[in-house]
Design a protein around this motif. Structure first.
Motif, PDB file in Angstrom:
ATOM      1  N   TYR A 143      15.392  45.104  14.579  1.00 12.16           N
ATOM      2  CA  TYR A 143      14.178  45.602  15.232  1.00 12.16           C
ATOM      3  C   TYR A 143      14.425  46.957  15.882  1.00 12.16           C
ATOM      4  N   ARG A 144      15.557  47.060  16.573  1.00 17.47           N
ATOM      5  CA  ARG A 144      15.878  48.288  17.303  1.00 17.47           C
ATOM      6  C   ARG A 144      15.934  49.479  16.346  1.00 17.47           C
TER       7      ARG A 144
ATOM      8  N   ALA B  35      12.410  50.266  15.227  1.00 15.18           N
ATOM      9  CA  ALA B  35      11.601  50.803  16.330  1.00 15.18           C
ATOM     10  C   ALA B  35      11.943  52.266  16.581  1.00 15.18           C
ATOM     11  N   LYS B  36      13.228  52.598  16.514  1.00 13.35           N
ATOM     12  CA  LYS B  36      13.654  53.984  16.741  1.00 13.35           C
ATOM     13  C   LYS B  36      12.974  54.913  15.741  1.00 13.35           C
TER      14      LYS B  36
ATOM     15  N   HIS C 270       8.513  54.030  16.138  1.00 16.32           N
ATOM     16  CA  HIS C 270       7.740  53.929  17.374  1.00 16.32           C
ATOM     17  C   HIS C 270       6.693  55.047  17.440  1.00 16.32           C
ATOM     18  N   PRO C 271       5.431  54.695  17.645  1.00 17.77           N
ATOM     19  CA  PRO C 271       4.362  55.709  17.593  1.00 17.77           C
ATOM     20  C   PRO C 271       4.506  56.809  18.648  1.00 17.77           C
TER      21      PRO C 271
ATOM     22  N   LEU D 193       7.096  58.233  19.351  1.00 17.77           N
ATOM     23  CA  LEU D 193       8.043  59.201  18.797  1.00 17.77           C
ATOM     24  C   LEU D 193       7.481  59.838  17.523  1.00 17.77           C
TER      25      LEU D 193
END
Lengths: 103, 298
Positions: free
Chosen positions: B24-25, B28-29, B32-33, B35
């Motif tokens: 997930y991490r 997400a990196k 992630h919206p 970013l």
């Protein structure tokens, strides 16, 4: 006005938030124990919390990440301002600009 | 979201909690919206990723899903006020990179070309553009027209004689105020001229057609011609044909400045009008030996 108690961000501890405020990552009004936040500050705290804990970006790397993000959003706001200004120009002027951009 | 959460996170069914968190991490990196502002795809992807993670990171929910008791739908995380919504709005200025200012310095830096071309010292104000429709005769003879400006003020526009459609009049100093002590801009007024019922204009001359009766054409007459400067008596010579052109010198666009007056060109049209019995009787016994009106068509 929002206080620390009404933030409701799971896993956020006051000492950690204190460090973020000291480092100017978050701009709170008032002093420790009596901080006051605007909604934009709450969103900022959530962002930093996500970066730190969901993405596990270490504290030493955070200034780099935040400065790049802030510059990105500065550019986006400026681009939006420019966009808005362009929208007020007569159609011929906009067409001329578009033409230059496409070549 | 009904897709397989294991597939979304790219982990095996038997993945450990640590593997799931790590997967997930990583995603997400990347997605992630906050970013990826303005990237709709990232936003959609991240919704699915966080939904899948919410389901699989909760031991109880994950077990229920694995036993088929629940599906993956409804697992989407409730949307929160995200950073990008604030940062893209004016409130974002609070965290502007350039010491929290209004972003002005950055802006000039970014668009250095535009700002460098802007004169720094006193500058003439911007010109203002208007358009004004005048009648044909106002364009020919000149006139003064008052126009109402958008701000409620008025402007007296002197239309010189001989003004043509598409001409632009410049009223010096009637535009926007100057900047930094510079002179005001000008008002530029584009003139549109309406068509006239019987005059046409070519340069400084006017053209019109004038009907004459059969009697006037054959016997000659004095007829009254309306000109822009008033009525004029004109002699129609005996034996005038349709299409005869006559010129009234100086009766076109009046003289002004260096320009001499134009002429009024009159083309005569013979019209028969109502034919009474007398005319019919006369023509019945009347011939024109040797005359063929269609001679030219041969």
């Amino acid at each position: 006005m929002i206080t620390f108690e009404s933030l409701h961000i799971t896993g956020l501890d006051e000492a950690e938030l204190g460090r973020w405020i000291e480092a100017s990552w978050v701009r709170a009004r008032g002093t420790r124990g009596a901080w006051q936040f605007d909604e934009v500050d709450v969103a900022r705290i959530r962002l930093i919390h996500t970066l730190r804990h969901e993405m596990e970006i270490g504290e030493p790397a955070m200034p780099v990440v935040l400065s790049l993000l802030d510059q990105l959003y500065d550019l986006r706001r400026n681009a939006a301002r420019l966009n808005k200004a362009l929208a007020t120009l007569p159609p011929e002027a906009r067409a001329a600009i578009l033409e230059r951009l496409e070549t | 979201m009904a897709d397989d959460p294991y597939k979304i996170l790219g982990v095996k069914k038997e993945a450990s909690a640590d593997e799931i968190r790590s997967a997930y991490r990583k995603l997400a990196k990347k997605h992630h919206p906050d970013l990826n502002p303005g990237n709709k795809q990232a936003e959609e992807d991240f919704k699915a990723i966080s939904g899948a993670y919410d389901l699989l990171s909760d031991t109880e929910k994950r077990a229920k899903y694995d036993r088929g008791e629940i599906d993956a739908s409804g697992a989407e995380r409730a949307p929160q006020q995200s950073w990008r919504q604030y940062a893209d709005a004016a409130q974002g200025e609070r965290y502007a990179y350039s010491t929290g200012g209004a972003g002005g310095a950055d802006f000039e830096d970014l668009f250095a070309n535009i700002f460098n071309q802007r004169p720094r010292g006193p500058a003439k104000g911007h010109d203002r553009h208007y358009s004004l429709e005048v009648t044909f005769l106002e364009g020919v003879s000149g006139a003064t027209r008052r126009i109402t400006l958008p701000d409620g003020g008025t402007l007296d526009v002197k239309i010189p004689p001989g003004t043509e459609g598409g001409d632009t009049l410049r009223l010096r100093g009637k535009g926007d105020a100057g900047m930094g002590g510079g002179p005001p801009g000008d008002a530029l007024i584009e003139i549109h001229v309406a068509a006239h019922k019987f005059y046409r204009r070519i340069g400084r001359n006017l053209h019109m057609e004038v009907p004459v009766s059969l009697k006037e054409a054959v016997l000659g007459a004095k007829v009254t011609i309306p000109t822009p400067a008033g009525d004029v008596a004109m002699t129609v010579r005996p034996g005038t044909e349709t299409g005869t052109e006559m010129r009234l010198r100086g009766r076109g666009v009046p003289a002004h400045g260096k320009h001499a007056a134009g002429d009024l060109h009159v083309k005569l049209n013979v019209v028969v009008g109502p034919a009474d019995e007398a005319l019919k009787t006369f023509l019945d016994g009347w011939e024109q030996p040797g005359f063929n009106p269609r001679e030219g068509l041969k």
